[in-house]
Design a protein around this motif. Structure first.
Motif, PDB file in Angstrom:
ATOM      1  N   ASN A   1       2.694  -4.157   4.008  1.00 42.98           N
ATOM      2  CA  ASN A   1       3.681  -3.097   3.798  1.00 42.98           C
ATOM      3  C   ASN A   1       2.963  -1.806   3.424  1.00 42.98           C
ATOM      4  O   ASN A   1       2.120  -1.813   2.536  1.00 42.98           O
ATOM      5  N   ILE A   2       3.305  -0.723   4.108  1.00 43.13           N
ATOM      6  CA  ILE A   2       2.747   0.578   3.767  1.00 43.13           C
ATOM      7  C   ILE A   2       3.890   1.574   3.651  1.00 43.13           C
ATOM      8  O   ILE A   2       4.812   1.577   4.473  1.00 43.13           O
ATOM      9  N   THR A   3       3.820   2.396   2.607  1.00 42.97           N
ATOM     10  CA  THR A   3       4.821   3.442   2.382  1.00 42.97           C
ATOM     11  C   THR A   3       4.089   4.735   2.033  1.00 42.97           C
ATOM     12  O   THR A   3       3.213   4.730   1.170  1.00 42.97           O
ATOM     13  N   VAL A   4       4.451   5.803   2.723  1.00 40.60           N
ATOM     14  CA  VAL A   4       3.933   7.125   2.374  1.00 40.60           C
ATOM     15  C   VAL A   4       5.124   7.976   1.946  1.00 40.60           C
ATOM     16  O   VAL A   4       6.064   8.152   2.717  1.00 40.60           O
ATOM     17  N   LYS A   5       5.075   8.426   0.708  1.00 38.08           N
ATOM     18  CA  LYS A   5       6.130   9.287   0.167  1.00 38.08           C
ATOM     19  C   LYS A   5       5.602  10.712   0.110  1.00 38.08           C
ATOM     20  O   LYS A   5       4.543  10.944  -0.468  1.00 38.08           O
ATOM     21  N   TRP A   6       6.310  11.629   0.697  1.00 33.09           N
ATOM     22  CA  TRP A   6       5.905  13.020   0.738  1.00 33.09           C
ATOM     23  C   TRP A   6       6.897  13.825  -0.086  1.00 33.09           C
ATOM     24  O   TRP A   6       8.043  13.970   0.324  1.00 33.09           O
ATOM     25  N   LYS A   7       6.466  14.312  -1.231  1.00 36.74           N
ATOM     26  CA  LYS A   7       7.362  15.096  -2.078  1.00 36.74           C
ATOM     27  C   LYS A   7       7.598  16.472  -1.449  1.00 36.74           C
ATOM     28  O   LYS A   7       6.661  17.107  -0.969  1.00 36.74           O
TER      29      LYS A   7
ATOM     30  N   TYR B   1       0.873  -1.171   0.000  1.00 39.42           N
ATOM     31  CA  TYR B   1       0.000   0.000   0.000  1.00 39.42           C
ATOM     32  C   TYR B   1       0.908   1.217   0.000  1.00 39.42           C
ATOM     33  O   TYR B   1       1.589   1.485   0.988  1.00 39.42           O
ATOM     34  N   GLU B   2       0.962   1.903  -1.129  1.00 42.73           N
ATOM     35  CA  GLU B   2       1.863   3.047  -1.263  1.00 42.73           C
ATOM     36  C   GLU B   2       1.075   4.288  -1.646  1.00 42.73           C
ATOM     37  O   GLU B   2       0.227   4.244  -2.533  1.00 42.73           O
ATOM     38  N   ILE B   3       1.370   5.379  -0.951  1.00 47.26           N
ATOM     39  CA  ILE B   3       0.736   6.656  -1.264  1.00 47.26           C
ATOM     40  C   ILE B   3       1.845   7.670  -1.498  1.00 47.26           C
ATOM     41  O   ILE B   3       2.753   7.808  -0.675  1.00 47.26           O
ATOM     42  N   THR B   4       1.758   8.365  -2.612  1.00 49.32           N
ATOM     43  CA  THR B   4       2.688   9.442  -2.904  1.00 49.32           C
ATOM     44  C   THR B   4       1.926  10.750  -2.791  1.00 49.32           C
ATOM     45  O   THR B   4       0.924  10.955  -3.480  1.00 49.32           O
ATOM     46  N   VAL B   5       2.394  11.633  -1.908  1.00 47.32           N
ATOM     47  CA  VAL B   5       1.738  12.899  -1.615  1.00 47.32           C
ATOM     48  C   VAL B   5       2.522  14.023  -2.294  1.00 47.32           C
ATOM     49  O   VAL B   5       3.719  14.160  -2.070  1.00 47.32           O
ATOM     50  N   THR B   6       1.814  14.809  -3.114  1.00 49.72           N
ATOM     51  CA  THR B   6       2.433  15.959  -3.760  1.00 49.72           C
ATOM     52  C   THR B   6       1.671  17.217  -3.351  1.00 49.72           C
ATOM     53  O   THR B   6       0.540  17.430  -3.798  1.00 49.72           O
TER      54      THR B   6
END
Length: 156
Positions: free
Chosen positions: A146-152, A33-38
């Motif tokens: 698995n969870i990943t949060v990417k914060w640009k 579960y991946e979220i990319t935050v822009t």
């Protein structure tokens, strides 16, 4: 003596029934579960969701044909499907996105899907700082491996 054995067997059957009635079987599992935050210039967020969803049981409630994904709040727009296996996507029950798939998925199948949303009302001002509080989503009955949060960092 026979009456005691009968009562013991009856109680054992009732206990087994109660235990199996309240035990829930794991139907699905989220492998990734991946979220990319822009962050956007106006303080809103563009959220890109990338999910790998594994079907573990397709007999108890039938094959997987749709899912609901929790979103931060009801101030959402521009909900967009990014994979071809999504038939429809829409806001659902205020703080969810409902995704209906083009086909059904059975036990052992892994469904990979992506979508994006534009999320407003995510920040607050505290001590001259812009603060974001973000809950990526919630799955009440599903384990997430698995969870990943990417914060640009742009526009921050």
């Amino acid at each position: 003596m026979n009456k005691k054995i009968f009562i013991f067997i009856l109680l054992a059957i009732v206990a087994i029934f109660i235990c199996t009635s309240f035990t829930t079987k794991e139907l699905d599992r989220i492998e990734n579960y991946e979220i990319t935050v822009t962050p956007q210039d106006d303080g809103s967020l563009s959220l890109l969701y990338d999910i790998s969803w594994k079907v573990l049981d397709s007999t108890t409630e039938g094959p997987l044909t749709w899912v609901q994904i929790g979103i931060p709040n009801s101030s959402v727009d521009n909900i967009t499907a990014l994979t071809k296996n999504i038939d429809s996507i829409e806001q659902y029950r205020s703080t969810y996105v409902k995704i209906v798939f083009k086909e059904s998925y059975n036990a052992g199948d892994v469904v990979n899907f992506r979508f994006k949303i534009h999320q407003n009302n995510m920040y607050s001002l505290k001590n001259d700082m812009c603060v974001y509080e973000f809950t990526p989503g919630w799955f009440e009955d599903i384990a997430v491996d698995n969870i990943t949060v990417k914060w640009k960092a742009g526009n921050v």
